[in-house]
Design an enzyme around this catalytic site. Structure first.
Site: not given
Length: 131
Positions: A11, A19, A28, A54
């Protein structure tokens, strides 16, 4: 034959913060960079997949040595450190938490149970980092 099945659950730490701070385009890019790091860190025989968001999983194949995943995880951590050298200018530090599940010739273990165990171990790792 002492054949083992090893699964890693990975993770990306603080992905939502990346983000929110740098935008989804950067998020991204981070996911693509994480995929590249995983490809570089693991062997051609290992199976790497993105589970969603993620989260990634890796099935380590062809391990008849009885060794755990430590040498590969060390290579992964070194590759993350190298990538962070390029991210430093942008103020981003990439970090990943991971959990592992290993079983030895257990026909009753399913991939789902291994992923569940690796996921639990990953959350333990993530909690340790926060403390």
């Amino acid at each position: 034959i002492n054949c083992t099945t090893q699964v890693l659950f990975i993770d990306v730490d603080n992905f939502k913060k990346i983000n929110d701070t740098f935008g989804h385009k950067m998020g991204d890019k981070i996911l693509i960079d994480v995929a590249d790091i995983l490809i570089e860190s693991f062997r051609d025989t290992d199976i790497i997949c993105r589970l969603g968001g993620d989260e990634f999983a890796v099935l380590l194949t062809r391990n008849n040595s009885g060794l755990g995943p430590e040498p590969i995880l060390e290579r992964l951590e070194n590759n993350v450190k190298k990538k962070n050298e390029t991210f430093a200018a942008a103020g981003i530090e990439l970090s990943m938490s991971y959990g592992t599940a290993i079983h030895y010739n257990n026909p009753e273990s399913s991939i789902e149970s291994l992923l569940l165990h690796a996921d639990k171990e990953m959350y333990k790792n993530k909690k340790k980092k926060r403390e």
